[in-house]
Design an enzyme around this catalytic site. Structure first.
Site, PDB file in Angstrom:
ATOM      1  N   TYR A   1      45.295 -14.972 -12.544  1.00 17.39           N
ATOM      2  CA  TYR A   1      44.428 -14.058 -13.291  1.00 17.39           C
ATOM      3  C   TYR A   1      44.367 -12.714 -12.597  1.00 17.39           C
ATOM      4  O   TYR A   1      44.397 -12.643 -11.355  1.00 17.39           O
ATOM      5  CB  TYR A   1      42.999 -14.600 -13.359  1.00 17.39           C
ATOM      6  CG  TYR A   1      42.793 -15.712 -14.341  1.00 17.39           C
ATOM      7  CD1 TYR A   1      42.366 -15.458 -15.638  1.00 17.39           C
ATOM      8  CD2 TYR A   1      43.006 -17.031 -13.959  1.00 17.39           C
ATOM      9  CE1 TYR A   1      42.152 -16.498 -16.538  1.00 17.39           C
ATOM     10  CE2 TYR A   1      42.795 -18.072 -14.848  1.00 17.39           C
ATOM     11  CZ  TYR A   1      42.370 -17.801 -16.137  1.00 17.39           C
ATOM     12  OH  TYR A   1      42.166 -18.836 -17.009  1.00 17.39           O
TER      13      TYR A   1
ATOM     14  N   TYR B   1      47.344 -23.480 -12.999  1.00 14.60           N
ATOM     15  CA  TYR B   1      46.994 -22.947 -11.679  1.00 14.60           C
ATOM     16  C   TYR B   1      46.109 -23.926 -10.915  1.00 14.60           C
ATOM     17  O   TYR B   1      45.387 -24.718 -11.511  1.00 14.60           O
ATOM     18  CB  TYR B   1      46.333 -21.572 -11.788  1.00 14.60           C
ATOM     19  CG  TYR B   1      45.044 -21.520 -12.575  1.00 14.60           C
ATOM     20  CD1 TYR B   1      43.818 -21.787 -11.971  1.00 14.60           C
ATOM     21  CD2 TYR B   1      45.056 -21.185 -13.924  1.00 14.60           C
ATOM     22  CE1 TYR B   1      42.652 -21.731 -12.690  1.00 14.60           C
ATOM     23  CE2 TYR B   1      43.882 -21.127 -14.655  1.00 14.60           C
ATOM     24  CZ  TYR B   1      42.695 -21.406 -14.038  1.00 14.60           C
ATOM     25  OH  TYR B   1      41.539 -21.350 -14.759  1.00 14.60           O
TER      26      TYR B   1
ATOM     27  N   ARG C   1      44.532 -26.743 -13.189  1.00 13.13           N
ATOM     28  CA  ARG C   1      44.109 -26.591 -14.583  1.00 13.13           C
ATOM     29  C   ARG C   1      45.317 -26.641 -15.509  1.00 13.13           C
ATOM     30  O   ARG C   1      46.328 -25.980 -15.246  1.00 13.13           O
ATOM     31  CB  ARG C   1      43.413 -25.234 -14.815  1.00 13.13           C
ATOM     32  CG  ARG C   1      42.073 -24.972 -14.163  1.00 13.13           C
ATOM     33  CD  ARG C   1      40.925 -25.898 -14.542  1.00 13.13           C
ATOM     34  NE  ARG C   1      40.881 -26.426 -15.909  1.00 13.13           N
ATOM     35  CZ  ARG C   1      40.436 -25.771 -16.974  1.00 13.13           C
ATOM     36  NH1 ARG C   1      39.976 -24.554 -16.878  1.00 13.13           N
ATOM     37  NH2 ARG C   1      40.421 -26.343 -18.172  1.00 13.13           N
TER      38      ARG C   1
ATOM     39  N   HIS D   1      45.853 -22.841 -20.460  1.00 19.02           N
ATOM     40  CA  HIS D   1      44.814 -22.654 -21.484  1.00 19.02           C
ATOM     41  C   HIS D   1      44.564 -21.180 -21.712  1.00 19.02           C
ATOM     42  O   HIS D   1      44.848 -20.343 -20.857  1.00 19.02           O
ATOM     43  CB  HIS D   1      43.505 -23.347 -21.072  1.00 19.02           C
ATOM     44  CG  HIS D   1      42.930 -22.800 -19.800  1.00 19.02           C
ATOM     45  ND1 HIS D   1      43.325 -23.256 -18.556  1.00 19.02           N
ATOM     46  CD2 HIS D   1      42.013 -21.826 -19.562  1.00 19.02           C
ATOM     47  CE1 HIS D   1      42.676 -22.589 -17.614  1.00 19.02           C
ATOM     48  NE2 HIS D   1      41.878 -21.708 -18.199  1.00 19.02           N
TER      49      HIS D   1
ATOM     50  N   HIS E   1      41.270 -18.778 -22.852  1.00 19.37           N
ATOM     51  CA  HIS E   1      39.820 -18.755 -23.097  1.00 19.37           C
ATOM     52  C   HIS E   1      39.535 -17.998 -24.393  1.00 19.37           C
ATOM     53  O   HIS E   1      40.129 -16.940 -24.634  1.00 19.37           O
ATOM     54  CB  HIS E   1      39.097 -18.035 -21.959  1.00 19.37           C
ATOM     55  CG  HIS E   1      39.199 -18.728 -20.639  1.00 19.37           C
ATOM     56  ND1 HIS E   1      38.243 -19.603 -20.179  1.00 19.37           N
ATOM     57  CD2 HIS E   1      40.141 -18.678 -19.675  1.00 19.37           C
ATOM     58  CE1 HIS E   1      38.587 -20.051 -18.980  1.00 19.37           C
ATOM     59  NE2 HIS E   1      39.747 -19.504 -18.650  1.00 19.37           N
TER      60      HIS E   1
END
Lengths: 225, 166
Positions: free
Chosen positions: A94, A133, A143, A146, A148
């Site tokens: 991110y 990640y 995770r 995905h 959000h």
């Protein structure tokens, strides 16, 4: 609440342990939660739905189209409602100073977008497929990939922040955030479907994911028993 | 009926790239007449600051604000005070904001209310405050503090903020 919603306390997701309220939520009398959703003050520009065109060059990764409809629980499309998305880049990183895991940032990818639904409640984003990640919740925790999503809908009680997953991801059964939803049918509602109809030859694969928000008439209590 | 609702998932720790926006915490520009500042902290069950929370405040007629917490768990808004709000049963609700809380570790968002300390009479008659056991009502009422309104959100534990089912 329905078994289709996650509980606040789900100890396998360590972050819930000190943040889940310990006291029961207080029920308001009928009607007290029935007022309109916030008027979202932020404008949406033409290219805000295209996360691949926010920089001088194109981001690295698998280009995808993510599309679907936003409906209320009575099946009515939600028109002109804002959809906000954010995600990791193709390497699973991110653009956030608190994400320091050793994967590269992409100078051509911010990872945030927004759009308004059309007259049929349809939204459409162009992005790259996010990477998995690591997140330190437990040993070797990763995770699943995905995106959000944040939506307002038409009512205050329609507000939803959630995550969309990709079909067949082997990390999903091991992910306490997704597994916090008690019922398999509920978890399945967060998994997009590969959408060959929307795929653009020689250019991008497509995934389809419909979103259902609570409408004015739906109460969370009637199906509790 | 409830329909096939899409379940909630946490906002996670990395929403900073997507959700906060410039001046999102300003329902009214700071410094102008009648504009007040609301400050507070989001705290966890050990009283530690929650640095990855996002708050939204909303009252029809007054406006919408969105602010994230900083490394100290602190947030702020500038706004004008909302008016009294009619209740669906014909009574009157004291002036308040609806406050929505998102954070890493919250699998669903939480909803609470912030009332105003200078509304003693209206607060005493408020139909929602009266649903709350008296000892916990103070968690819903901001405090005057050096010219600003102070409102903390305690997610868990001693003096846990009252949250409402939605």
């Amino acid at each position: 609440m329905s078994e289709l919603e996650p509980p606040y306390l789900y100890p396998d997701y360590v972050g819930t342990r000190l943040r889940a309220p310990a006291k029961p939520l207080i029920n308001l009398p009928e009607g007290f939660n029935d007022f309109p959703a916030p008027l979202f003050p932020r404008t949406v520009a033409d290219l805000d739905h295209d996360l691949t065109r926010q920089h001088a060059g194109e981001p690295i990764g698998e280009r995808i189209i993510v599309t679907g409809r936003v409906l209320d629980s009575d099946g009515r499309p939600l028109r002109k409602t804002i959809v906000e998305v954010w995600q990791a880049n193709a390497a699973g990183r991110y653009l956030d100073q608190d994400d320091q895991h050793p994967a590269p940032l992409d100078p051509n990818f911010t990872g945030a977008g927004r759009c308004l639904t059309d007259a049929e409640g349809r939204y459409r984003f162009i992005t790259i497929k996010p990477g998995a990640y690591p997140w330190k919740n437990h040993r070797n925790a990763w995770r699943p990939a995905h995106i959000h999503f944040s939506l307002f809908g038409s009512e205050f009680r329609s507000r939803l922040v959630t995550q969309m997953y990709f079909p067949g991801d082997p990390l999903m059964p091991r992910d306490p955030i997704l597994q916090s939803i008690p019922d398999q049918a509920g978890r399945d509602r967060l998994v997009s479907q590969f959408d060959p109809e929307t795929t653009v030859p020689e250019w991008a694969l497509a995934y389809r994911w419909d979103i259902v928000l609570r409408g004015r008439a739906a109460t969370p209590f009637e199906d509790e028993q | 009926m409830s329909g096939p609702l899409t379940p909630s998932q946490t906002v996670g720790p990395f929403f900073g790239v997507g959700l906060p926006f410039e001046k999102g915490e300003q329902l009214a520009p700071p410094g102008s007449a009648g504009v007040m500042r609301i400050e507070g902290q989001v705290l966890d069950g050990k009283g530690e600051p929650v640095p990855d929370a996002l708050l939204e405040i909303w009252q029809p007629g007054t406006g919408f604000g969105r602010a994230r917490t900083d490394s100290e768990g602190a947030f702020s808004f500038t706004t004008v005070k909302p008016g009294a709000v009619p209740a669906p049963d014909g009574r009157v609700q004291a002036p308040h904001f609806n406050v929505t809380v998102f954070a890493r570790g919250l699998l669903r968002h939480l909803v609470t209310r912030m009332y105003f300390p200078d509304e003693t009479e209206a607060n005493a008659a408020d139909p929602v405050l009266n649903l709350v056991e008296p000892a916990r009502r103070e968690t819903l009422i901001a405090k005057h503090c050096d010219g600003v309104l102070h409102f903390d959100v305690r997610l868990q534990g001693e003096r846990e903020t009252v949250f409402f089912a939605i």
